[in-house]
Design a protein around this motif. Structure first.
Motif, PDB file in Angstrom:
ATOM      1  N   UNK A 205      50.674  68.181  24.669  1.00 25.44           N
ATOM      2  CA  UNK A 205      52.012  68.287  25.251  1.00 25.44           C
ATOM      3  C   UNK A 205      53.091  67.999  24.216  1.00 25.44           C
ATOM      4  N   UNK A 206      52.751  67.250  23.182  1.00 20.04           N
ATOM      5  CA  UNK A 206      53.686  66.931  22.094  1.00 20.04           C
ATOM      6  C   UNK A 206      52.930  67.057  20.780  1.00 20.04           C
ATOM      7  N   UNK A 207      52.458  68.259  20.482  1.00 22.08           N
ATOM      8  CA  UNK A 207      51.555  68.474  19.350  1.00 22.08           C
ATOM      9  C   UNK A 207      52.201  68.065  18.028  1.00 22.08           C
ATOM     10  N   UNK A 208      53.355  68.612  17.715  1.00 25.94           N
ATOM     11  CA  UNK A 208      53.993  68.312  16.428  1.00 25.94           C
ATOM     12  C   UNK A 208      54.478  66.871  16.357  1.00 25.94           C
ATOM     13  N   UNK A 209      54.974  66.350  17.479  1.00 30.78           N
ATOM     14  CA  UNK A 209      55.492  64.982  17.480  1.00 30.78           C
ATOM     15  C   UNK A 209      54.418  63.925  17.318  1.00 30.78           C
ATOM     16  N   UNK A 210      53.187  64.209  17.756  1.00 31.77           N
ATOM     17  CA  UNK A 210      52.116  63.207  17.709  1.00 31.77           C
ATOM     18  C   UNK A 210      51.085  63.490  16.625  1.00 31.77           C
ATOM     19  N   UNK A 211      51.369  64.398  15.708  1.00 35.42           N
ATOM     20  CA  UNK A 211      50.334  64.884  14.801  1.00 35.42           C
ATOM     21  C   UNK A 211      49.933  63.893  13.707  1.00 35.42           C
ATOM     22  N   UNK A 212      50.805  63.018  13.256  1.00 31.02           N
ATOM     23  CA  UNK A 212      50.542  62.150  12.100  1.00 31.02           C
ATOM     24  C   UNK A 212      50.222  62.979  10.856  1.00 31.02           C
ATOM     25  N   UNK A 213      51.234  63.651  10.352  1.00 35.98           N
ATOM     26  CA  UNK A 213      51.032  64.559   9.219  1.00 35.98           C
ATOM     27  C   UNK A 213      50.539  63.834   7.967  1.00 35.98           C
ATOM     28  N   UNK A 214      50.838  62.526   7.836  1.00 36.89           N
ATOM     29  CA  UNK A 214      50.409  61.762   6.655  1.00 36.89           C
ATOM     30  C   UNK A 214      49.195  60.893   6.994  1.00 36.89           C
ATOM     31  N   UNK A 215      48.290  61.435   7.790  1.00 34.98           N
ATOM     32  CA  UNK A 215      47.117  60.677   8.223  1.00 34.98           C
ATOM     33  C   UNK A 215      46.229  60.290   7.048  1.00 34.98           C
TER      34      UNK A 215
END
Length: 493
Positions: A205-215
């Motif tokens: 539902x919030x793919x980009x907002x919850x992605x953690x791009x710097x995981x």
């Protein structure tokens, strides 16, 4: 970007694997001994005539006799073998003693934590996480049952209370009973130095907002399984193959190499069996860490995973009794929670959510968060078709001129000023049912927002919370293009 239908779905993205096998050959040691004279000293003086016969023999530098009583070569060989065996037994006992000492120290230095949130147990601060009354703590400690304690905050959360514990989130500025988002992130910093399997969760539902791009800053070079949660909330008739292709394309653009991608629902258990199978395949004796942003559904996913694994693994079945607490409040989990879920070695860990400043949990009061958490399938609210707040017959003018010159409010959280659209344009909003939509002419929008914030425009709920509200800070101009009039244009912001 509209979802594109592709022919493949969820094809695992394989990573090269290298295995190193070291073979150690036992080395036999030959110990050679040579008889040497021994010198004995005493505080009392003795004359040579007073020394016992055995002492006189030891002090003698003469080699042993060559008569019938002297040891044979066979006797010397047996003596050497017995000495070697005794030395080996002694070394083995020393190693066992060292191992036992290390284990005892490890147990004694361990800190008992609440199994619901992972906060260290304490008996001094009633309002702080991890609190348990002294009587209960001493009783559980006496019977070695500290791992079965649920702290006071978790008991309230399990009964529906919204109690945040992360400073700066959920409408609270912080205080003595709060931990900071940076402190929670620091508790995950050891992951990059360990050999572990990472299960990274993303909210569909919030793919980009919850992605953690710097995981990778947290996970290091450890392998990652990507799990997309809450797919049961997608509108009815959604093509999961299309969604899966879109997810694979998105993570490829983000340059995040993963082992595989799974679409799941912790509520209906869709896709959970596939994740359980993948974990068992890739675990290889390592610990498994569930990683994701706050409120992405980690605790709910672990509960569903244990339920699925319990059918084959008795360790997972036993672990279901003491599983992490689930709540809509940000910062439910405050420390890593160890779960003995695997019979074949390795632990399962629930981890604190990574708090991101741009997500709604960072700005919306914790009491309003349940309104924003969808509980059933998303259904679009089309506009025109929703309530128009205007004066002097403005509704009729709206119908004739289309959306041009109007501002649309989505609760108190979003304002959209329509600059230029075709007269027949219709906007459809997918979000929580309880989030109301209102429209006013743009020249009345500022006054309308100031007057109705906390009343018609909620959240924030109530004038008191509206007074503490930061307001609509971010301004972004958006242009949606579509080539085919019969095909919907889509914005994913």
């Amino acid at each position: 970007m509209a979802l594109k239908t592709l022919s493949t779905f969820l094809s695992p993205l394989s990573l090269p694997k290298h295995y190193t096998l070291s073979i150690f050959n036992p080395v036999s040691l030959n110990i050679y001994r040579k008889s040497t004279p021994l010198s004995c000293k005493s505080t009392h003086s003795h004359s040579p005539s007073q020394l016992p016969l055995s002492d006189t023999k030891l002090l003698s530098s003469e080699p042993e006799g060559t008569g019938a009583a002297s040891p044979t070569r066979g006797d010397r060989f047996l003596e050497r073998q017995q000495a070697d065996e005794a030395a080996k037994l002694l070394i083995k006992e020393i190693k066992k003693t060292k191992k036992k000492t290390k284990k005892v120290l490890k147990v004694n230095t361990a800190t008992a934590c609440c199994y619901g949130c992972g906060a260290p147990l304490q008996t001094s601060e009633v309002d702080a996480p991890g609190y348990v009354d002294m009587g209960t703590y001493e009783l559980k400690k006496k019977h070695h049952q500290l791992r079965t304690i649920l702290c006071g905050r978790c008991r309230l959360l399990s009964h529906g209370h919204m109690i945040t514990a992360v400073g700066g989130n959920g409408g609270y500025s912080g205080g003595k009973q709060f931990v900071s988002a940076d402190e929670l992130r620091e508790k995950l910093s050891h992951l990059r130095h360990e050999k572990a399997l990472i299960v990274k969760l993303v909210d569909i539902v919030d793919f980009n907002g919850s992605f953690l791009s710097r995981v990778r800053d947290l996970a290091g070079a450890n392998p990652i399984i990507l799990v997309v949660t809450k797919v049961d909330l997608l509108p009815k008739g959604t093509d999961f193959n299309c969604v899966g292709d879109w997810v694979v394309e998105a993570i490829t653009k983000k340059k995040l190499n993963v082992l595989s991608v799974h679409l799941t629902s912790s509520k209906s258990l869709v896709g959970i069996a596939g994740v359980a199978s993948e974990i068992q395949k890739e675990k290889k004796g390592r610990d498994v860490y569930i990683l994701g942003s706050a409120n992405v559904g980690k605790s709910a996913f672990i509960s569903a995973l244990l339920k699925m694994m319990a059918q084959r693994d008795p360790a997972a079945a036993a672990a279901q009794k003491y599983k992490p607490i689930q709540s809509a409040v940000p910062g439910t989990t405050l420390g890593p929670i160890q779960i003995d879920a695997f019979l074949g070695g390795g632990k399962l860990y629930d981890t604190p959510g990574v708090h991101l400043h741009h997500r709604q949990a960072a700005v919306v009061h914790s009491e309003d968060l349940p309104i924003l958490a969808p509980q059933s399938r998303l259904r679009g609210q089309s506009f025109p078709g929703c309530q128009v707040s205007s004066k002097n017959g403005m509704a009729g003018k709206f119908n004739s001129n289309g959306l041009n010159g109007f501002s649309i409010f989505w609760g108190g959280l979003v304002r959209i000023d329509v600059l230029k659209v075709l007269p027949e344009t219709c906007l459809t909003f997918y979000g929580p049912k309880k989030l109301p939509i209102h429209a006013v002419p743009t020249h009345e929008a500022d006054e309308f927002y100031k007057k109705e914030l906390g009343v018609l425009l909620t959240p924030p709920t109530g004038k008191d919370r509206a007074g503490e509200w930061r307001g609509l800070e971010t301004v972004q101009q958006l242009q949606i293009n579509f080539e085919d009039a019969e095909r919907t244009g889509v914005d994913h912001h």
